[in-house]
Design a protein around this motif. Structure first.
Motif, PDB file in Angstrom:
ATOM      1  N   LEU A 473      85.943 -26.558 -84.564  1.00  0.00           N
ATOM      2  CA  LEU A 473      86.153 -25.848 -85.829  1.00  0.00           C
ATOM      3  C   LEU A 473      87.266 -26.506 -86.640  1.00  0.00           C
ATOM      4  CD1 LEU A 473      85.409 -23.459 -87.629  1.00  0.00           C
ATOM      5  CD2 LEU A 473      86.993 -22.037 -86.312  1.00  0.00           C
ATOM      6  N   GLU A 474      88.337 -26.924 -85.962  1.00  0.00           N
ATOM      7  CA  GLU A 474      89.415 -27.645 -86.653  1.00  0.00           C
ATOM      8  C   GLU A 474      88.866 -28.881 -87.369  1.00  0.00           C
ATOM      9  OE1 GLU A 474      92.301 -28.584 -83.723  1.00  0.00           O
ATOM     10  OE2 GLU A 474      93.024 -26.528 -83.508  1.00  0.00           O
ATOM     11  N   GLU A 475      88.068 -29.641 -86.645  1.00  0.00           N
ATOM     12  CA  GLU A 475      87.491 -30.865 -87.209  1.00  0.00           C
ATOM     13  C   GLU A 475      86.665 -30.555 -88.451  1.00  0.00           C
ATOM     14  OE1 GLU A 475      84.028 -34.092 -86.005  1.00  0.00           O
ATOM     15  OE2 GLU A 475      84.929 -32.838 -84.451  1.00  0.00           O
ATOM     16  N   ASP A 490      96.714 -18.053 -84.342  1.00  0.00           N
ATOM     17  CA  ASP A 490      96.739 -19.219 -83.457  1.00  0.00           C
ATOM     18  C   ASP A 490      97.616 -20.295 -84.080  1.00  0.00           C
ATOM     19  OD1 ASP A 490      96.102 -21.698 -82.176  1.00  0.00           O
ATOM     20  OD2 ASP A 490      94.270 -20.791 -81.391  1.00  0.00           O
ATOM     21  N   ARG A 491      98.803 -20.500 -83.510  1.00  0.00           N
ATOM     22  CA  ARG A 491      99.791 -21.402 -84.112  1.00  0.00           C
ATOM     23  C   ARG A 491      99.307 -22.847 -84.136  1.00  0.00           C
ATOM     24  NH1 ARG A 491     104.055 -19.497 -79.882  1.00  0.00           N
ATOM     25  NH2 ARG A 491     102.109 -18.789 -78.912  1.00  0.00           N
ATOM     26  N   THR A 492      98.703 -23.302 -83.030  1.00  0.00           N
ATOM     27  CA  THR A 492      98.205 -24.682 -82.980  1.00  0.00           C
ATOM     28  C   THR A 492      97.094 -24.891 -84.004  1.00  0.00           C
ATOM     29  OG1 THR A 492      98.747 -24.809 -80.628  1.00  0.00           O
ATOM     30  CG2 THR A 492      97.206 -26.441 -81.476  1.00  0.00           C
ATOM     31  N   PHE A 493      96.217 -23.921 -84.131  1.00  0.00           N
ATOM     32  CA  PHE A 493      95.111 -23.994 -85.089  1.00  0.00           C
ATOM     33  C   PHE A 493      95.653 -24.129 -86.513  1.00  0.00           C
ATOM     34  CE2 PHE A 493      91.589 -22.062 -87.540  1.00  0.00           C
ATOM     35  CZ  PHE A 493      90.532 -22.819 -87.071  1.00  0.00           C
ATOM     36  N   LEU A 494      96.646 -23.332 -86.862  1.00  0.00           N
ATOM     37  CA  LEU A 494      97.263 -23.414 -88.193  1.00  0.00           C
ATOM     38  C   LEU A 494      97.918 -24.776 -88.410  1.00  0.00           C
ATOM     39  CD1 LEU A 494      98.843 -19.854 -88.234  1.00  0.00           C
ATOM     40  CD2 LEU A 494      97.134 -20.646 -89.865  1.00  0.00           C
ATOM     41  N   ASN A 495      98.636 -25.260 -87.403  1.00  0.00           N
ATOM     42  CA  ASN A 495      99.301 -26.573 -87.512  1.00  0.00           C
ATOM     43  C   ASN A 495      98.299 -27.686 -87.790  1.00  0.00           C
ATOM     44  OD1 ASN A 495     101.909 -25.641 -87.078  1.00  0.00           O
ATOM     45  ND2 ASN A 495     101.798 -25.888 -84.872  1.00  0.00           N
ATOM     46  N   ASN A 496      97.094 -27.571 -87.232  1.00  0.00           N
ATOM     47  CA  ASN A 496      96.112 -28.643 -87.319  1.00  0.00           C
ATOM     48  C   ASN A 496      95.206 -28.567 -88.538  1.00  0.00           C
ATOM     49  OD1 ASN A 496      97.048 -29.727 -84.932  1.00  0.00           O
ATOM     50  ND2 ASN A 496      95.445 -28.825 -83.666  1.00  0.00           N
ATOM     51  N   VAL A 497      95.250 -27.450 -89.286  1.00  0.00           N
ATOM     52  CA  VAL A 497      94.260 -27.262 -90.357  1.00  0.00           C
ATOM     53  C   VAL A 497      94.858 -27.087 -91.747  1.00  0.00           C
ATOM     54  CG1 VAL A 497      92.431 -25.730 -91.202  1.00  0.00           C
ATOM     55  CG2 VAL A 497      92.500 -26.345 -88.790  1.00  0.00           C
TER      56      VAL A 497
END
Length: 615
Positions: A473-475, A490-497
């Motif tokens: 989903l990030e991709e 989701d902290r990692t999800f926010l950082n990546n998107v």
């Protein structure tokens, strides 16, 4: 010291193997993450450990006297018991007696209460009463509140309190962070770091897992691999394991099925994230910073620039919104341009979903205005989800009955499209009732993302999704050319998107920061550090120039603010000094102190803003 030993455990549902001769040991003090794709059987594995279901074959050996508490993923829905009763039930017989005693006291039946009191004396149960009260306080729970009135995040806290009051040797947690806001997740993370028992945890929140676990159990196609390392090292070793598996299969001419190979290659590609996507994300964040820098403190003006107007999605001007006496949004302005990717975070109840509804014209602000593009094509992933017919085939649910769908101007076969979401051809033709909760969420995302849209609104899309789906989903979201507005914890999800983060701090206060969650934390701390220096400069300058324009009441407010700020800063310093002591987190009052600290910091920021406005 082994507490639980699994010896050749096997289990199948219909013709699908869930566990295939699994053997392992769980030792005292282990903190284990159980990881695997949706539908692999992680929850089933937990239920075997807890003794709720029996394996088809093999032995589960549990050390004599080992106490196990299991917090299931599915929370009680229609429970009209109060929180005292629910937590007390975790203690077994003595808890039920204490619950009975409390009801009799509350109802004024003192004679009957005295009879029950004798039982409590015989069982030496009074310390348990204090224990119940202490854990309710630790989780900031009101003993008289009825469970059915609480949100999902708060219900999870209640059930966690019930599990922990048993002082288990082994604590089994299945997706404990679902529906929790970031503040609650951080509180739970700190608590589990300090937990001295053995922990087995299912979670797809990568930041959460990374901060807690020391071992990883990887469940993959019925096989269990044990990694004696933290999550970061597990990711590296898992990639190496998959690569070795490919080589071995090719060597013996036993390649994986085409669909399974595609999935594994996709994982490898996503984990070694495309540098072009990373550069695109950085460029998006820099663009936001530059736009903010040009505007200075004035975030929104009239859209006179035709070029900007053609790129405008939303122009929010000084909107206010409140429900009864609760202020959710106060004097907030914001500009959303075409192609921006914006994350929204905040504690439960601060109004994140309400803010989305205001943007989409489902609600109207009490004052202020929202200008919207006339060319918006919306795809909306609602937190509550839409109804899914369990008997419908997955492919027909997504395509509306068509064999081919149009994706980005290209015609794709529906089975090929669903492969992008990690569904095999067999799964695509299966009825939805066969899917796990996470697989249903993945299917919902496939349907939403197949719709032609230039504005994508996702309200907590990451709940129940496994790590592989999250990375997929990030991709897709980084590659997405339209505008994205995303609510997530989701902290990692926010950082990546996301390119910028809107933070709803409560009491109507909203701020926007460049970058993802970690960037927000850095900027917030920088802002607080700068504000701490302001009183020293401002108290000696311009005491009369601006006050001439203020009313008497405003002058008094301005005069009192330095004292208020000083008092709050002293309190904050005292709590921060306590937090520097590692033993402090073993105390029951530590969670109350963390909540108080958050409130004080919010008050401090509000006072500084009022100071600036008055000066």
């Amino acid at each position: 010291m082994p507490l639980i030993t699994l010896d050749n455990i096997s289990l199948s549902f219909s013709d699908k193997p869930i566990l295939n001769k699994v053997s392992s040991t769980i030792h005292k003090g282990d903190k284990i993450a159980l990881i695997g794709r949706n539908g692999e059987g992680k929850s089933t594995f937990m239920r075997i450990l807890s003794g709720l279901i029996e394996p088809d074959d093999g032995k589960l050996n549990i050390k004599k006297g080992t106490k196990i508490s299991y917090l299931e993923q599915t929370l009680p829905q229609d429970n009209d018991k109060n929180l005292f009763d629910i937590v007390a039930e975790g203690l077994g017989e003595i808890g039920i007696i204490l619950k009975q005693y409390q009801h009799l006291i509350n109802d004024g039946k003192l004679e009957q209460a005295s009879e029950v009191q004798e039982k409590i004396d015989q069982l030496n149960g009074w310390p348990y009463l204090h224990k119940i009260q202490a854990i309710l306080s630790r989780f900031t729970l009101n003993a008289d509140t009825v469970l059915s009135t609480l949100s999902g995040g708060w219900r999870m806290r209640v059930m966690l309190a019930q599990a922990l009051i048993q002082e288990p040797d082994v604590l089994l947690l299945d997706e404990p962070t679902n529906h929790m806001d970031i503040t609650a997740i951080l509180d739970l993370e700190r608590m589990l770091k300090d937990y001295h028992g053995t922990l087995v945890l299912i979670s797809h929140d990568r930041s959460f897992i990374k901060g807690i676990v020391s071992r990883v159990f990887d469940l993959d196609r019925g096989n269990l691999s044990v990694f004696d390392c933290g999550y970061v090292d597990y990711v590296k070793r898992k990639d190496e394991q998959l690569y070795s598996e490919e080589i071995a299969n090719a060597r013996f001419d036993k390649k994986l099925a085409q669909e399974e190979t595609w999935i594994r290659q996709g994982i490898k590609a996503r984990r070694t994230r495309n540098e072009g996507r990373f550069r695109a994300l950085q460029s998006m964040r820099e663009s936001f910073i530059n736009r903010r820098a040009k505007k200075g403190q004035v975030k929104i003006h009239a859209s006179d620039d035709e070029n900007r107007a053609s790129k405008l999605i939303f122009e929010v001007k000084k909107i206010n919104y409140q429900i009864a006496d609760l202020t959710l949004i106060k004097d907030f302005s914001m500009l959303v341009l075409k192609g921006e990717k914006i994350g929204i975070i905040g504690d439960n109840g601060t109004g994140k979903s309400t803010f989305i509804k205001l943007l989409l014209d489902e609600l109207q602000p009490n004052s202020g205005s929202i200008r919207r593009s006339k060319t918006i094509q919306l795809a909306y992933f609602d937190q509550m989800r839409e109804y899914i017919d369990p008997n419908m085939k997955a492919m027909y649910f997504v395509s509306g009955g068509r064999e081919r769908i149009d994706i980005g101007g290209k015609s794709k076969h529906i089975i090929g499209y669903l492969r992008q979401f990690l569904f095999t051809g067999k799964q695509a033709m299966a009825p939805i009732r066969m899917f796990s909760g996470g697989e249903k969420n993945r299917l919902m995302l496939a349907k939403i993302l197949s719709q032609p849209a230039n504005l994508l609104v996702l309200d907590e899309p990451t709940n129940d999704l496994d790590v592989e789906t999250l990375e997929l989903l990030e991709e897709m979201l980084v590659d997405y050319n339209g505008t994205l507005i995303l609510i997530s914890h989701d902290r990692t999800f926010l950082n990546n998107v996301v390119g910028s983060t809107v933070v709803m701090d409560g009491d109507g206060i909203i701020n926007q920061y460049a970058g993802g969650y970690d960037d927000y934390l850095i900027q917030k701390q920088d802002k607080l550090d700068q504000q701490k220096d302001k009183p020293k400069v401002k108290t000696t300058k311009k005491p009369t120039t601006n006050t001439k324009k203020l009313s008497y009441k405003q002058q008094q407010t301005l005069k009192d603010l330095p004292k208020k700020i000083e008092k709050i800063e002293i309190k904050i310093s005292q709590i921060q000094l306590q937090l520097s002591d590692l033993d402090f987190f073993q105390q029951e009052k530590s969670q109350d102190s963390l909540i108080t600290l958050a409130r004080l910091e919010a008050d401090l920021e509000r006072y500084y803003e009022k100071w600036e406005a008055l000066e």
